[in-house]
Design an enzyme around this catalytic site. Structure first.
Site, PDB file in Angstrom:
ATOM      1  N   GLU A   1       0.793  -1.236   0.000  1.00 20.69           N
ATOM      2  CA  GLU A   1       0.000   0.000   0.000  1.00 20.69           C
ATOM      3  C   GLU A   1       0.826   1.287   0.000  1.00 20.69           C
ATOM      4  O   GLU A   1       0.790   2.089   0.941  1.00 20.69           O
ATOM      5  CB  GLU A   1      -0.973   0.015   1.180  1.00 20.69           C
ATOM      6  CG  GLU A   1      -1.977  -1.108   1.143  1.00 20.69           C
ATOM      7  CD  GLU A   1      -3.140  -0.944   2.116  1.00 20.69           C
ATOM      8  OE1 GLU A   1      -4.165  -1.614   1.904  1.00 20.69           O
ATOM      9  OE2 GLU A   1      -3.026  -0.143   3.076  1.00 20.69           O
TER      10      GLU A   1
ATOM     11  N   GLU B   1      -5.870  -8.229   0.247  1.00 20.47           N
ATOM     12  CA  GLU B   1      -6.614  -7.893   1.471  1.00 20.47           C
ATOM     13  C   GLU B   1      -8.040  -7.547   1.098  1.00 20.47           C
ATOM     14  O   GLU B   1      -8.279  -6.837   0.132  1.00 20.47           O
ATOM     15  CB  GLU B   1      -6.027  -6.673   2.213  1.00 20.47           C
ATOM     16  CG  GLU B   1      -4.755  -6.916   2.978  1.00 20.47           C
ATOM     17  CD  GLU B   1      -4.265  -5.663   3.709  1.00 20.47           C
ATOM     18  OE1 GLU B   1      -5.106  -4.833   4.141  1.00 20.47           O
ATOM     19  OE2 GLU B   1      -3.042  -5.519   3.860  1.00 20.47           O
TER      20      GLU B   1
END
Length: 468
Positions: free
Chosen positions: A160, A375
């Protein structure tokens, strides 16, 4: 009609070193910026988290029992290099060898991330990835890990990159807690993408076995009114900040003219300039076709409305529904349609957004090769009853997201696995211990694990590949 997933599909669970391990100063681990930042700004710390440092055999045994055949793990950079560079900490190296051996013993494939929000404090306080020296430090750390941990088959460089820049320099809820500095956001994204590209090129040039990719959080952005060109523009600009800038860097090896037009507009309005160098683009270009896979983290979508005013962002960290606010000068503001469900933390639940994002990657970046959903999950204030959690809402959330993955595969996207966030309950960066995501409930006082109802459901789906 009941939907299915391929026979070789990975049903995984995800973790992160700092959110799961605890043991923040044990066995020679160096400090990270979060240690002091949490003490100074929040009502919790990363001790003991889920004590994964000691209890990983329990979690991996549960994984095997519940059909979880993949696990996302991150290496804590400061366990290997306590100050981010220089001396290696042998106890940290030994820990990860033991952890990966236990994964393989339990037939749970480790997907290993090198950096998950936890730059060593010595480097973080020296500018983190805004400091170009950090590119070299990261590449050296990556090279050490590639050489040392040859038992790892799947590597990701970063987790991320988008939310790191966002959290550190826009929302200001990650250390160093700077708000509304869009130039720093883009510079952080860019320098981290150069670091990624350099590490990927090194991995391939050195002939290491296994695969390598990157994990991007890709929240889908829609115009509030699709017929209003100003709302459409707001969604496009917001998408550039969070998605398109880093996707272009990953797969085009440059920023498209349309992307740069948006970036320049945002910086014109908000101030600041970027340092983008020729050698950066040479590195990005050299790696653009070398990524073996893309990890997509997806939790929510946003709707954007045109907005003429000053930037103001209020982060909902305590699960007080409706307390968040997000508006950026020259970009737009978030405004959700009335009929779209939200979590207590104001995260919009919209599975279709995952389908749209997968198909966007397939269409815009045909060199993506394959995707893992690295995720996805539902954060909730779980109620512990009868030694379990009756988490029907979580089951419904995951089921609907697995169904759109099945649809995307049917429509030609190459999606090879899904990792539920999170394997067991962990601590949440800016929400603490109240926001739980796990398949396994963790009593943070005793560190006992208890399978939730979602764990039994997930096991059945993993065993049958049938989503019902």
């Amino acid at each position: 009609m009941t939907k299915t997933l391929p026979k070789d599909f990975i049903f995984g669970g995800a973790t992160a070193a700092y959110q799961a391990e605890g043991a923040t100063h044990t066995d020679g681990k160096g400090p990270v910026a979060w240690d002091k930042y949490l003490e100074d700004n929040y009502w919790y710390t990363a001790e003991p988290a889920s004590d994964f440092y000691n209890r990983y055999p329990v979690d991996l045994k549960l994984s095997e029992e519940f059909g979880v055949n993949g696990i996302r793990i991150s290496i804590a950079w400061s366990r290997i290099f306590p100050t981010g560079k220089g001396e290696v900490n042998p106890k940290g190296v030994e820990y990860y060898h033991n952890l990966f051996a236990e994964c393989h013993k339990r037939h749970v494939e480790p997907f290993v991330t090198l950096h998950h929000f936890d730059t060593p404090e010595a480097l973080h306080s020296d500018g983190d990835f805004l400091n170009r020296e950090n590119i070299e430090h990261f590449v050296n750390y990556a090279e050490f890990c590639f050489k040392e941990f040859s038992e790892v088959n799947y590597w990701t460089t970063f987790n991320e990159i988008g939310p790191i820049g966002d959290g550190q320099y826009l929302v200001g809820k990650f250390p160093p807690g700077i708000q509304y500095d869009l130039a720093k956001v883009f510079q952080s994204h860019h320098n981290m993408m150069v670091s990624h590209a350099r590490a990927v090129k090194l991995f391939k040039d050195s002939g290491y076995s296994g695969e390598i990719g990157v994990v991007h959080a890709l929240p889908t952005k829609y115009p509030f009114d699709a017929n209003n060109p100003d709302d459409v523009r707001a969604a496009e600009l917001e998408d550039i900040i969070h998605n398109k800038f880093i996707l272009d860097a990953t797969y085009l090896g440059k920023y498209s003219d349309k992307t740069m037009e948006g970036v320049n507009h945002i910086l014109e309005v908000n101030g600041g300039e970027l340092d983008l160098r020729e050698e950066d683009f040479a590195a990005l270009d050299a790696a653009k076709d070398l990524n073996d896979f893309l990890g997509i983290n997806y939790y929510m979508s946003d709707w954007m409305q045109a907005f003429d005013g000053e930037t103001e962002i209020i982060h909902n960290g305590k699960g007080e529904k409706g307390s968040s606010k997000y508006q950026i000068k020259g970009v737009g503001r978030r405004k959700a349609p009335v009929d779209v469900p939200k979590t207590d933390w104001d995260w919009i639940i919209f599975p279709q957004g995952l389908y749209d994002q997968i198909m966007r990657v397939k269409a815009d970046y045909p060199n993506y090769k394959k995707i893992y959903i690295t995720e996805n999950g539902l954060g909730y204030k779980d109620e512990f009853v009868d030694n379990t959690v009756y988490d029907g809402g979580r089951i419904d959330y995951v089921k609907k997201h697995l169904e759109v993955i099945s649809d995307a595969i049917s429509d030609g996207a190459n999606v090879k696995g899904y990792f539920m966030w999170s394997l067991m309950d962990v601590f949440s960066w800016s929400n603490g211990y109240e926001k739980r995501y796990g398949l396994f409930y963790v009593d943070f006082e005793t560190q006992e694990r208890y399978p939730k109802k979602s764990a039994y459901w997930y096991k059945k789906v993993a065993e049958t590949q049938v989503i019902e």
